[in-house]
Design a protein around this motif. Structure first.
Motif, PDB file in Angstrom:
ATOM      1  N   PRO A 199       0.694  -1.352   0.138  1.00  0.00           N
ATOM      2  CA  PRO A 199       0.017  -0.003   0.026  1.00  0.00           C
ATOM      3  C   PRO A 199       0.985   1.260   0.198  1.00  0.00           C
ATOM      4  O   PRO A 199       2.070   1.267   0.091  1.00  0.00           O
ATOM      5  CB  PRO A 199      -0.835  -0.104   1.543  1.00  0.00           C
ATOM      6  N   THR A 200       0.341   2.554  -0.212  1.00  0.00           N
ATOM      7  CA  THR A 200       0.783   3.542   0.297  1.00  0.00           C
ATOM      8  C   THR A 200       0.398   4.174   1.189  1.00  0.00           C
ATOM      9  O   THR A 200      -0.699   3.963   1.680  1.00  0.00           O
ATOM     10  CB  THR A 200       1.132   4.535  -1.092  1.00  0.00           C
ATOM     11  N   ARG A 201       1.084   5.081   2.132  1.00  0.00           N
ATOM     12  CA  ARG A 201       0.447   5.470   3.135  1.00  0.00           C
ATOM     13  C   ARG A 201       0.523   7.187   3.218  1.00  0.00           C
ATOM     14  O   ARG A 201       1.828   7.558   3.112  1.00  0.00           O
ATOM     15  CB  ARG A 201       1.313   5.132   4.502  1.00  0.00           C
ATOM     16  N   SER A 211      -4.489   4.693   4.376  1.00  0.00           N
ATOM     17  CA  SER A 211      -3.850   3.826   3.752  1.00  0.00           C
ATOM     18  C   SER A 211      -4.861   2.677   3.377  1.00  0.00           C
ATOM     19  O   SER A 211      -6.130   3.052   3.201  1.00  0.00           O
ATOM     20  CB  SER A 211      -2.880   3.086   4.450  1.00  0.00           C
ATOM     21  N   GLN A 257       7.099   5.416   1.591  1.00  0.00           N
ATOM     22  CA  GLN A 257       5.786   5.781   2.144  1.00  0.00           C
ATOM     23  C   GLN A 257       4.576   6.060   1.509  1.00  0.00           C
ATOM     24  O   GLN A 257       3.643   5.550   1.351  1.00  0.00           O
ATOM     25  CB  GLN A 257       5.781   6.908   3.273  1.00  0.00           C
ATOM     26  N   THR A 258       4.758   7.486   0.636  1.00  0.00           N
ATOM     27  CA  THR A 258       3.762   7.826   0.056  1.00  0.00           C
ATOM     28  C   THR A 258       3.579   7.505  -1.541  1.00  0.00           C
ATOM     29  O   THR A 258       4.665   7.169  -2.104  1.00  0.00           O
ATOM     30  CB  THR A 258       3.554   9.306   0.209  1.00  0.00           C
ATOM     31  N   ALA A 283      -2.614   4.740  -2.732  1.00  0.00           N
ATOM     32  CA  ALA A 283      -3.694   5.391  -2.383  1.00  0.00           C
ATOM     33  C   ALA A 283      -4.241   6.168  -3.472  1.00  0.00           C
ATOM     34  O   ALA A 283      -3.339   6.716  -3.962  1.00  0.00           O
ATOM     35  CB  ALA A 283      -3.428   6.158  -1.031  1.00  0.00           C
TER      36      ALA A 283
END
Ligand code: CTP
Length: 410
Positions: A199-201, A211, A257-258, A283
Motif C-alpha cells: 500500500p502507500t501511506r 492507507s 511511504q507515499t 492510495a
C-alpha cells in the motif's frame, strides 16, 4: 535449470517425509538425475529403500561411511553429489532443519551437503510443522535468515495438520513443490524487473494516515518468481510487514511511504527496466496539506481537504520494448473498467482481482492481454505465488515471441 540437471532432495524428520516420495517421483519422471539424502530422523518416518527404489540409486543417510567398504566418492557423502547439484531441495524442512541450515551447522548428511553446493545451485526448502511451531518467532527468524541467503521457500500451506490441528504449517502440495523446482532456471537472466508493491501511506498529520489493506503478498510473489528465474529485480514497497519483503540476493528493496515517493523512486529506475509490474495498491487521494504536528480531533474535520495522488502507472515514461503489467481491483463490472485501465495506463496486460484478494494468500484471478480486445482468460482460484509464476511464464513466452519475430524480420 538444464533438463539434465542434478537435483538433490534432502529429507528431514517430519511426518510429511512420506509425501516427499511423491516429490521425488515427479522429479525423477521429469528425467532429472535425482539423488536423495536423509537425516537419521527422516529414516524414522520413511524407509530409505522407498526413495532408493524411486530413483534407482543408493540413498545417503550416513555422514560416516563404513571405512571397510566405501571407496571413491562414497567416502565423501557430504561432497558428492552435492558439488554437482543444480538444485537442492529440503523437503520436508522441519523447524530443526531450518534452524541448522540457517546457521550453517553440518551435523548430518543433509545439512553438511547444503554447505558444499556450488554457487549457482538453486536452493529450496519446503517447511512442514505444527502451526504453533511455524508461528514461533524463532522459527520465523531462522526462516528469514535462510531466505536472505537465497534459499527459496515453498509453502507451508494452511489446512489440516497431521497432529489434528488446523492452521498454517502443512507441507506444500508435492506437485507444486516439484513444479517449482523443475521450472526454476535461468530464463530471465540479463533482464531487469521493476516491481511496485504494497500500500502507500498518506499522512494526515504527525500520527494519522490514510492507507489500505494491501499486504504486499502479490508484489513479493512476483519479485521472487522473477528472481528465481535469474532476473535482477528492483522492488519498491510501501509500508508492509518485513516478512513481505522478497528476500533474495537478486532483489534490491526500496522502502517508501507515499504515492509521490513511490513515483519518485520508480522514475529513477524505470528507464533500465525490461519489465515493470504495478502491483502496488496506491492510495488514490491524499490529504492536501498534512500537518507536521498531531491535530486535535475537533480540527480534523475542518482541516481535511483531499488531493489526488499521482497515477504512477500512467505517468512513468515507457521505454521501447518494455513490458508492463498492472493489476485492477474491482468490486463489480470488473472487466469493463479493468480493460479501460489497461488502455489508459498503457499496459501490456492486466490482472483482475476482487477486494477479497487484499491481504489474502489466494484469490480468483482473470487476465487480459493488450490487443486481445475482450478475450479474458479466467485463471481461477490461485495462490498469489502461483499467479506470480503464471505472469512470469507469460512474460517469458511474450518476449521469446518478440525476439523470434525480430529475428525473422532481420
Ligand atoms: N496505480 C498506480 N497509481 C495510482 C493508482 C493505481 O500506478 N495512483 C496502478 C495500480 O498499481 C494498478 C493499476 O494502476 O496496477 C490499477 O489500479 P486500481 O487501484 O485498480 O485503479 P485506479 O487507477 O486507482 O482506479 P479506481 O480506483 O478508480 O478503480
Amino acid at each position: 535449470m538444464e533438463p539434465s540437471g542434478v537435483i538433490i532432495v534432502g529429507i528431514t524428520g517430519g511426518i510429511a517425509a512420506y509425501k516427499a516420495a511423491e516429490v521425488v517421483r515427479a522429479l525423477d519422471r521429469a528425467g532429472r538425475e535425482v539423488h536423495v539424502m536423509m537425516t537419521p530422523a527422516a529414516t524414522e518416518f520413511v524407509s530409505p529403500l522407498t526413495f532408493a527404489a524411486l530413483v534407482r540409486r543408493p540413498v545417503l543417510t550416513q555422514m560416516f561411511p563404513n571405512p571397510e567398504l566405501a571407496t571413491g566418492e562414497a567416502l565423501y557423502p557430504h561432497l558428492q553429489p552435492a558439488e554437482r547439484a543444480d538444485a537442492f531441495l529440503v523437503c520436508p524442512a522441519t523447524a530443526d532443519a531450518i534452524a541448522r541450515l540457517a546457521v550453517g551447522m553440518a551435523n548430518d548428511v543433509v545439512t553438511a551437503a547444503a554447505l558444499s553446493l556450488p554457487a549457482g545451485c538453486h536452493r529450496f526448502f519446503a517447511p512442514a510443522m505444527n502451526d504453533r511451531m511455524w508461528a514461533n518467532p524463532i522459527v520465523r527468524e531462522n526462516t528469514q535468515r535462510l531466505e536472505s541467503w537465497g534459499w527459496v521457500r515453498i509453502g507451508p500451506a494452511s489446512g489440516a495438520l497431521a497432529c489434528g490441528a488446523m492452521g498454517e504449517g502443512r507441507m506444500a502440495d508435492p506437485e507444486q513443490i516439484a513444479e517449482i523446482v523443475l521450472r526454476t532456471g535461468h530464463r530471465l537472466v540479463g533482464q531487469r524487473w521493476l516491481v511496485l508493491s504494497g500500500p502507500t501511506r498518506e499522512p494526515i498529520d504527525a500520527v494519522r494516515f490514510v492507507s489500505n489493506a494491501s499486504s504486499g503478498r502479490m508484489g513479493q510473489a512476483v519479485a521472487l518468481a522473477a528472481a528465481v528465474e535469474g532476473a535482477k529485480v528492483v522492488f519498491i514497497t510501501g509500508p508492509v510487514e518485513p516478512e513481505r519483503w522478497p528476500v533474495h540476493p537478486a532483489v534490491e528493496v526500496h522502502l517508501v511511504q507515499t504515492a509521490r515517493e513511490m513515483l519518485e523512486v520508480a522514475a529513477t529506475m524505470v528507464g533500465s527496466a525490461d519489465v515493470v509490474v504495478f502491483a502496488a495498491a496506491v492510495a488514490d487521494m491524499a490529504p492536501a496539506s498534512p500537518a507536521a504536528v498531531k491535530l486535535p480531533k475537533h480540527r480534523l474535520g475542518r482541516v481535511l481537504r483531499w488531493a489526488p495522488t499521482p497515477d504512477i502507472a500512467a505517468s512513468l515514461p515507457r521505454r521501447e520494448g518494455q513490458t508492463r503489467i498492472g493489476f485492477a481491483l474491482e468490486s463489480d463490472d470488473g472487466r469493463t473498467s479493468a480493460a479501460r485501465k489497461l488502455q489508459s495506463k498503457h499496459l501490456d496486460a492486466i490482472v483482475l482481482n476482487r477486494p477479497e484478494s487484499m491481504g489474502a494468500s489466494e484469490a480468483e484471478f482473470e487476465f487480459l492481454e493488450a490487443g486481445k480486445s475482450s478475450t479474458w482468460e479466467s485463471w481461477g482460484r490461485l495462490s498469489k505465488d502461483a499467479c506470480a509464476r503464471r505472469l512470469v511464464e507469460w512474460v517469458i513466452a511474450r518476449r521469446s515471441r518478440a525476439s523470434e519475430s525480430s529475428f525473422e524480420k532481420g
